[in-house]
Design an enzyme around this catalytic site. Structure first.
Site, short mmCIF file in Angstrom:
data_model
loop_
_atom_site.label_atom_id
_atom_site.label_comp_id
_atom_site.label_asym_id
_atom_site.label_seq_id
_atom_site.Cartn_x
_atom_site.Cartn_y
_atom_site.Cartn_z
N ASP A 10 78.77 63.12 -11.65
CA ASP A 10 77.41 63.26 -11.12
C ASP A 10 76.89 61.94 -10.55
OD1 ASP A 10 77.20 62.02 -13.58
OD2 ASP A 10 76.17 63.68 -14.56
N ASN A 16 70.35 67.94 -25.11
CA ASN A 16 69.99 69.33 -24.80
C ASN A 16 71.23 70.18 -24.46
OD1 ASN A 16 70.71 68.44 -22.28
ND2 ASN A 16 68.74 68.80 -21.29
N HIS A 68 73.52 69.42 -22.17
CA HIS A 68 74.02 69.37 -20.78
C HIS A 68 75.39 68.70 -20.72
CE1 HIS A 68 71.85 65.31 -19.65
NE2 HIS A 68 72.98 65.10 -20.25
N GLU A 73 71.95 71.41 -16.63
CA GLU A 73 70.88 71.50 -17.62
C GLU A 73 70.77 72.91 -18.20
OE1 GLU A 73 69.87 68.74 -18.46
OE2 GLU A 73 68.73 67.61 -16.98
P1 PGA Z 1 74.79 59.38 -23.46
O1 PGA Z 1 74.63 60.58 -22.45
O2 PGA Z 1 76.25 59.07 -23.53
O3 PGA Z 1 74.02 58.26 -22.82
O4 PGA Z 1 74.22 59.83 -24.77
C1 PGA Z 1 75.49 61.65 -22.52
C2 PGA Z 1 75.06 62.68 -21.52
O5 PGA Z 1 73.84 62.80 -21.29
O6 PGA Z 1 75.92 63.35 -20.96
#
Ligand code: PGA
Length: 236
Positions: free
Chosen positions: A67, A136, A138, A143
């Site tokens: 992404d 969450n 994702h 999302e």
């Molecule tokens: P993080 O993010 O490694 O910063 O916790 C993971 C994600 O949101 O995919």
């Protein structure tokens, strides 16, 4: 699904780097799908160390990133292109033209998503996709929603994701992009192998994703249907 529970981030990074490097050693021209965020940082550190110790070369590998924020320059320190360059690509021998990140400044977001989809096909698909997981649920920037979006697309980020990631922006939420380009569920599920890494702060969402129903409200839960999924999670 193989779930490896390790003590801490150091162990997680080491095992995840072992798995990614084994993929490249077995198939030097591998296409790796890569991720950003705080969790993969220690994995990339490990990969760089192994390269510096001459244990591995990425000269024939290709990478595609999950992404990118939409509307920020690749040179912006918050862009995922900048993150990948500074944390991995500039420290290993991957040819710059082999390291692909979506262009967050593309005029036409949909066209850029189509270009990236075509690129993944042209590369022969993803051999191994590295994923983190959001609080969450994702994966990439897919999302929680009432349906899974299959194709790579331009997404409006959820409030919780914007809040979680705003800490990385100088002026917090006001600087934080509202949109991002993300691989959809299809290219992730079509990866030949998936490696998901998670710190101890993700215990609850991992339970929901892998011990609950498959639901677009927890996007990572779709991975229950992937035949070659490895999860590496930290206990502390
Ligand atoms: P993080 O993010 O490694 O910063 O916790 C993971 C994600 O949101 O995919």
């Amino acid at each position: 699904m193989k779930w490896i529970k390790v003590k801490n981030k150091t162990e997680m990074a080491c095992i995840a780097a072992d798995i990614l490097c084994a993929q490249v050693l077995l198939k030097p021209e591998s296409v790796l799908g890569l991720a950003t965020g705080s969790t993969p940082l220690c994995v990339y550190e490990n990969m760089v160390k192994r390269y510096q110790e001459k244990k591995i070369s990425f000269a024939d590998s290709k990478t595609v990133n999950l992404d990118e924020y939409y509307g920020i320059q690749p040179s912006d320190e918050q862009s995922y292109r900048y993150y990948m360059d500074t944390n991995l690509f500039h420290h290993i021998d991957i040819p710059p033209e082999n390291a692909h990140v979506m262009n967050g400044m593309a005029k036409d977001a949909d066209e850029e998503c189509r270009r990236f989809t075509g690129l993944i096909h042209a590369l022969g698909g993803i051999d191994m996709q590295l994923l983190g997981i959001g609080h969450n649920g994702h994966i990439g920037f897919n999302e929680p929603d009432d349906h899974f979006t299959m194709d790579t697309y331009c997404v409006t980020l959820s409030e919780s994701t914007r809040k979680a990631n705003a800490i990385y922006f100088k002026n917090g939420l006001s600087d934080m992009p509202e949109k991002a380009l993300t691989m959809g569920i299809r290219p992730i599920m079509q990866a030949r192998r998936v490696l998901l890494i998670a710190g101890a702060d993700k215990k609850d969402i991992l339970q929901a994703a892998f011990n609950g129903p498959v639901t677009p409200q927890v996007p990572a839960s779709i991975l229950q249907l992937h035949r070659r999924l490895t999860v590496v999670s930290c206990e502390e």
